[in-house]
Structure formats: C-alpha cells, structure tokens
Design an enzyme around this catalytic site. Sequence first.
Site, PDB file in Angstrom:
ATOM      1  N   ASP A  83      -9.771 -42.262  -1.358  1.00  0.00           N
ATOM      2  CA  ASP A  83     -11.032 -42.676  -0.591  1.00  0.00           C
ATOM      3  C   ASP A  83     -11.229 -41.607   0.532  1.00  0.00           C
ATOM      4  O   ASP A  83     -12.287 -41.498   1.069  1.00  0.00           O
ATOM      5  CB  ASP A  83     -11.006 -44.139  -0.021  1.00  0.00           C
ATOM      6  CG  ASP A  83     -11.161 -44.929  -1.276  1.00  0.00           C
ATOM      7  OD1 ASP A  83     -11.419 -44.632  -2.202  1.00  0.00           O
ATOM      8  OD2 ASP A  83     -10.891 -46.365  -0.997  1.00  0.00           O
TER       9      ASP A  83
ATOM     10  N   ARG B  36     -13.027 -47.139 -14.476  1.00  0.00           N
ATOM     11  CA  ARG B  36     -12.596 -48.404 -13.632  1.00  0.00           C
ATOM     12  C   ARG B  36     -12.392 -49.271 -14.373  1.00  0.00           C
ATOM     13  O   ARG B  36     -13.074 -50.391 -14.323  1.00  0.00           O
ATOM     14  CB  ARG B  36     -13.386 -48.473 -12.626  1.00  0.00           C
ATOM     15  CG  ARG B  36     -13.546 -47.391 -11.451  1.00  0.00           C
ATOM     16  CD  ARG B  36     -14.218 -47.531 -10.254  1.00  0.00           C
ATOM     17  NE  ARG B  36     -13.352 -48.266  -9.285  1.00  0.00           N
ATOM     18  CZ  ARG B  36     -13.695 -48.586  -7.992  1.00  0.00           C
ATOM     19  NH1 ARG B  36     -14.949 -48.285  -7.709  1.00  0.00           N
ATOM     20  NH2 ARG B  36     -12.822 -48.848  -7.168  1.00  0.00           N
TER      21      ARG B  36
ATOM     22  N   LYS C 157     -11.888 -52.594   5.031  1.00  0.00           N
ATOM     23  CA  LYS C 157     -12.828 -53.259   3.970  1.00  0.00           C
ATOM     24  C   LYS C 157     -12.066 -53.846   2.790  1.00  0.00           C
ATOM     25  O   LYS C 157     -12.112 -54.754   2.373  1.00  0.00           O
ATOM     26  CB  LYS C 157     -13.978 -52.077   3.670  1.00  0.00           C
ATOM     27  CG  LYS C 157     -14.396 -52.276   2.165  1.00  0.00           C
ATOM     28  CD  LYS C 157     -15.331 -51.198   1.925  1.00  0.00           C
ATOM     29  CE  LYS C 157     -15.347 -50.973   0.380  1.00  0.00           C
ATOM     30  NZ  LYS C 157     -14.358 -51.033  -0.454  1.00  0.00           N
ATOM     31  N   ASN C 158     -10.766 -52.786   2.439  1.00  0.00           N
ATOM     32  CA  ASN C 158      -9.988 -53.224   1.319  1.00  0.00           C
ATOM     33  C   ASN C 158      -9.425 -54.366   1.538  1.00  0.00           C
ATOM     34  O   ASN C 158      -8.714 -54.773   0.566  1.00  0.00           O
ATOM     35  CB  ASN C 158      -9.532 -51.880   0.816  1.00  0.00           C
ATOM     36  CG  ASN C 158     -10.552 -50.905   0.137  1.00  0.00           C
ATOM     37  OD1 ASN C 158     -11.571 -51.457  -0.086  1.00  0.00           O
ATOM     38  ND2 ASN C 158      -9.794 -49.870  -0.335  1.00  0.00           N
TER      39      ASN C 158
ATOM     40  N   CYS D  18     -18.774 -48.851  -6.951  1.00  0.00           N
ATOM     41  CA  CYS D  18     -19.063 -47.439  -7.128  1.00  0.00           C
ATOM     42  C   CYS D  18     -18.716 -47.289  -8.722  1.00  0.00           C
ATOM     43  O   CYS D  18     -17.804 -47.511  -9.192  1.00  0.00           O
ATOM     44  CB  CYS D  18     -18.318 -46.801  -6.027  1.00  0.00           C
ATOM     45  SG  CYS D  18     -18.700 -46.893  -4.583  1.00  0.00           S
TER      46      CYS D  18
ATOM     47  N   ARG E 223     -22.226 -49.958   2.755  1.00  0.00           N
ATOM     48  CA  ARG E 223     -20.984 -51.090   2.148  1.00  0.00           C
ATOM     49  C   ARG E 223     -19.722 -51.033   2.767  1.00  0.00           C
ATOM     50  O   ARG E 223     -18.872 -51.836   2.885  1.00  0.00           O
ATOM     51  CB  ARG E 223     -20.880 -50.705   0.632  1.00  0.00           C
ATOM     52  CG  ARG E 223     -21.886 -51.259  -0.115  1.00  0.00           C
ATOM     53  CD  ARG E 223     -21.405 -51.062  -1.783  1.00  0.00           C
ATOM     54  NE  ARG E 223     -20.029 -51.352  -1.727  1.00  0.00           N
ATOM     55  CZ  ARG E 223     -19.347 -50.639  -2.402  1.00  0.00           C
ATOM     56  NH1 ARG E 223     -19.691 -49.719  -3.235  1.00  0.00           N
ATOM     57  NH2 ARG E 223     -17.963 -50.798  -2.772  1.00  0.00           N
TER      58      ARG E 223
HETATM   59  C1  UD1 Z   1      -8.793 -49.977  -4.813  1.00  0.00           C
HETATM   60  C2  UD1 Z   1      -9.815 -49.818  -3.602  1.00  0.00           C
HETATM   61  C3  UD1 Z   1     -10.766 -48.370  -3.833  1.00  0.00           C
HETATM   62  C4  UD1 Z   1      -9.564 -47.219  -3.792  1.00  0.00           C
HETATM   63  C5  UD1 Z   1      -8.411 -47.399  -4.907  1.00  0.00           C
HETATM   64  C6  UD1 Z   1      -7.400 -46.392  -5.274  1.00  0.00           C
HETATM   65  C7  UD1 Z   1     -10.578 -51.948  -3.192  1.00  0.00           C
HETATM   66  C8  UD1 Z   1     -11.520 -52.980  -3.065  1.00  0.00           C
HETATM   67  N1  UD1 Z   1     -10.607 -50.694  -3.552  1.00  0.00           N
HETATM   68  O1  UD1 Z   1      -9.661 -49.876  -5.996  1.00  0.00           O
HETATM   69  O2  UD1 Z   1     -11.189 -48.073  -2.528  1.00  0.00           O
HETATM   70  O3  UD1 Z   1     -10.165 -46.083  -4.090  1.00  0.00           O
HETATM   71  O4  UD1 Z   1      -7.631 -48.900  -4.639  1.00  0.00           O
HETATM   72  O5  UD1 Z   1      -6.713 -46.390  -4.041  1.00  0.00           O
HETATM   73  O6  UD1 Z   1      -9.317 -52.174  -2.710  1.00  0.00           O
HETATM   74  N2  UD1 Z   1      -6.757 -48.814 -13.422  1.00  0.00           N
HETATM   75  C9  UD1 Z   1      -6.457 -49.143 -14.827  1.00  0.00           C
HETATM   76  N3  UD1 Z   1      -6.583 -50.459 -15.197  1.00  0.00           N
HETATM   77  C10 UD1 Z   1      -6.775 -51.454 -14.318  1.00  0.00           C
HETATM   78  C11 UD1 Z   1      -6.859 -51.274 -12.831  1.00  0.00           C
HETATM   79  C12 UD1 Z   1      -6.803 -49.740 -12.648  1.00  0.00           C
HETATM   80  O7  UD1 Z   1      -6.524 -48.432 -15.769  1.00  0.00           O
HETATM   81  O8  UD1 Z   1      -6.653 -52.554 -14.683  1.00  0.00           O
HETATM   82  C13 UD1 Z   1      -6.737 -47.455 -13.205  1.00  0.00           C
HETATM   83  C14 UD1 Z   1      -8.161 -47.216 -12.463  1.00  0.00           C
HETATM   84  O9  UD1 Z   1      -9.158 -46.631 -13.497  1.00  0.00           O
HETATM   85  C15 UD1 Z   1      -7.614 -46.047 -11.469  1.00  0.00           C
HETATM   86  C16 UD1 Z   1      -6.394 -46.334 -11.150  1.00  0.00           C
HETATM   87  O10 UD1 Z   1      -6.119 -47.311 -11.898  1.00  0.00           O
HETATM   88  O11 UD1 Z   1      -7.672 -44.778 -12.406  1.00  0.00           O
HETATM   89  C17 UD1 Z   1      -6.434 -47.021  -9.660  1.00  0.00           C
HETATM   90  O12 UD1 Z   1      -7.258 -47.997  -9.675  1.00  0.00           O
HETATM   91  P1  UD1 Z   1      -6.940 -49.356  -8.627  1.00  0.00           P
HETATM   92  O13 UD1 Z   1      -5.645 -48.886  -7.751  1.00  0.00           O
HETATM   93  O14 UD1 Z   1      -6.941 -50.435  -9.272  1.00  0.00           O
HETATM   94  O15 UD1 Z   1      -8.300 -49.237  -7.834  1.00  0.00           O
HETATM   95  P2  UD1 Z   1      -9.158 -50.468  -7.358  1.00  0.00           P
HETATM   96  O16 UD1 Z   1      -8.352 -51.630  -6.916  1.00  0.00           O
HETATM   97  O17 UD1 Z   1     -10.236 -50.777  -7.963  1.00  0.00           O
END
Ligand code: UD1
Length: 417
Positions: A304, A121, A22-23, A116, A396
């Site tokens: 996850d 986030r 999915k990701n 979610c 999803r």
């Molecule tokens: C992706 C995955 C999700 C997984 C996560 C961590 C997808 C679509 N989703 O989510 O399934 O749980 O990686 O492995 O690929 N953060 C910030 N600022 C930002 C971006 C992130 O502070 O601009 C923080 C987030 O709040 C969180 C951490 O960084 O605490 C990790 O987030 P991130 O790796 O970006 O997760 P996603 O890409 O949203």
Amino acid sequence: MKKLVIEGKRDLKGEVHISGAKNSVVALIPATILTRGKCIIRNVPDISDVRMLISMMRELGSVVTFENEILTIDNSNVNPTCISEEYASKIRASYYFMGSLLGRYHHAEMSFPGGCVIGSRPIDFHINSFKKMGAKIEEKFDGFIMNVDGFKGIDIFFDFPSVGATVNVMIAAVLAKGTTRIVNAAREPEIENVADFLISMGAKITGAGSGTIIIEGVENLGDGEIDVIPDRIEAGTYLIIGSLLGTDFKVTGVIEEHITSLISKLKDAGVSIDVNGSTIKVSKPDRLKPVNIKTTVYPGFPTDLGQPMSTFLTQCEGESLFEETIYENRLRHIPHLNNMGADIKAFDKTAIIKGKTDLVGRKVKATDLRAGASMLVAGMIADGTTTIYNIEHLLRGYERIVSKLNNVGANIKLIDE
Ligand code: UD1
C-alpha cells in the site's frame, strides 16, 4: 465527481497527526456482529469506507453513533438480512460480514465484495476456509448465499498469508465449536488490533501478529472496546511527502515499529529522520540517492506504500528498481507519472525508475486508492498545477487529507463538481 487541484512545490513545515488505521476499523466494525453486547471503538477515522460500513450496520439493524472519533455500536436488534449490493460492491472489507454473520447467525447473503481494482483479488481462501469449517456456500451470479450449522474449529493453512482471510477466519472461529489453528497467518499489525478487540469481548485468541493464531471457540461474547491503532499507511504517505518537501516536518501519533521498512529505505535514500516516541521528524536532503523497493507481506515493505514510494523514487538521482509482489495490477499509475515528466519503464510487476526528473503539473487520474496517493505526492512536487480526477478513491482511505496538508503549507483544493 470530486477532483483535487494542487499547486506544487510548496515547502512544508509543521505537524500532521495520524488517524486510526483504515484496515483495522473496516474489520472491527463487522466483527461487532459477533456480540449482542455494546461495543465502543475509539480513534475511528472519518473516511468514506467507515461511513459506508456504518450504513451497512444500520441496514442490518444495529444502532450506531459516531462522534468525536468514537463509534458506539449496539447490535441487540440485528436482523441478519441480505447485505445489499449497493454497499457490498463498493467496499472490499464487506467480506468480513461473511465471517461475523455466519459465526453469529449461521446465515449470510451478500454480493461480491468491491474495492480497488488492483488485480483479480480472489477470496477463495476465505470461502474454502469457511467450507472446511462446515459452511455450505452457494455462489450465484451476483453473490453468495451461505449457511452453517455452527462452525467447527479445525486447522487452516494458507498458501499465502492473506490479511483478509486471516482476519475473516479468526472472526468466524471465535464462536466455533472447538479450536481453530491458522497456520501461515498474515502478521500485519491490524490483525493483532482486531484480535485484541475480540479478546475484550471474551474471545480466546493467542498468537495474533505471529504466523500461527490459535482460537479456542467460546459460546457467547459480551461488551467490547478497543482503540484503533494508528494508520501506518497514512503515516508512511506523510513521511514520503515530508522527505520531499519538509523541513522539520513532524508526523505525530505513529508506531515506528509498524513502518520500519519505509524508514529504513528513506534513510538509505539520504533522508534525515529522527524518531522520538510516537513523533517522527523528517527533513528533505539536498539530494536523494536511488533505492530498490520490493513490496511484500509485513514486516516487509507494504504494497500500500509502493505507489506513493514510486513517486518518491522519481526524485532520486540514479536508477531505482521497484518490484510489486502482492498484486498483479498495481502499476497503473505509472503512465500518469510519465505524463508528468517521470522516466519510468514498467514491465509486468516491475519498474525501472530513472531520476531525478522534474515533474510538471498535468491532469491525471487516481486509478485506485494508493494510486491516488502517488498522484498526490507527484502533484505536490510538480511545477505548476496538477488536477487529480476520481479522487473519491483517495478519500476512502485518508482522513481530512486536504486540511492536514494545507495546515502545513500545501496548496490543495478539493472541488466537488
Ligand atoms: C489487505 C488490505 C490492503 C492491502 C493488502 C495487502 C484490507 C481491507 N485491505 O487486502 O489494503 O493492500 O491486505 O497488504 O485490510 N489472495 C488470494 N485469495 C484470497 C485472498 C487473497 O489469492 O482468498 C491473494 C490476493 O489476490 C493478493 C494476496 O493474496 O495477491 C494478498 O491479499 P490479501 O492479503 O488478502 O489482501 P486483502 O486482505 O484483500
């Protein structure tokens, strides 16, 4: 509203084949916007996030077909209009359209990305990187209006190796002027999968999968193709289920290296695991030992899988410590597990799980996608009937989960009310 009704305690035997990740696919689809050529994406899971992204692509003018796990996308007539809230607010990966629309069309308008609710986030790493690369971003009450006079390649350093920000900046940098270097990049396998796809179109990217990614901007891209890698989270979920209920239970189509952290922890707990190429055979042991789990970035234990693993820990004899380090709100499933008979004390992002506890079937809720997986595992090991509401979250991310599990002996019904 959909719900799952599970009759627990069924022995499982047979094979479950793993679908595409999915990701990966939620990034691959928006990434196609970068080219006017034709794209072929194989091994695509039929999950609701993919259906939603196809609708978004069609809204932008793409011609998309989806048959036999193959997506074909023709973006020759894309008109980069606003991505409506109806779609953007339902799927977090809609943020990848920012990188691709800005990179290719220099303009993007969209609502805030959904997904979610597992903490605040933020997407500040994405936004700040785009700004540093030259974008002007106006934040309105309901979303963003973004413009750029062509991205310029620069060095980007992340305070934390965010998966989404790494992929988004990589996408944005492909058509930039000059070279972009992402330092402290995330190393999750899905990032390399997206890079391979972009490279197939003509992008110049090195280092994807390591902590430093270098993207040399090119002027144009051509046709692209890629096989989506197997979903390591889906594979991990089935391995957890097999460790609790399986006898010679096989999970096929897996890249073992992508889930070494989980396999190592399951072995520590006493599970018998046999890896043979892309097939992993698992059998439940007579008793499970407690293990400590700390979720972290790849190749650490994936956040996850934290929630389904916490259900597993309720079956280990002794005290396990569970620590979530990525998100601040990923223990919302714990009250539901306790309601089913678990003995878990949660403080902030940490939980102490005492086992072994016999779980009993109850009416519970999937508070998010992976919490849904945790409830599913709980329902499958519980005595009696478990009903899981809000199951749309689970659907999803897991392709044909009900039939995959019923084929190996589970008794699960998906009811649409
Ligand atoms: C992706 C995955 C999700 C997984 C996560 C961590 C997808 C679509 N989703 O989510 O399934 O749980 O990686 O492995 O690929 N953060 C910030 N600022 C930002 C971006 C992130 O502070 O601009 C923080 C987030 O709040 C969180 C951490 O960084 O605490 C990790 O987030 P991130 O790796 O970006 O997760 P996603 O890409 O949203």
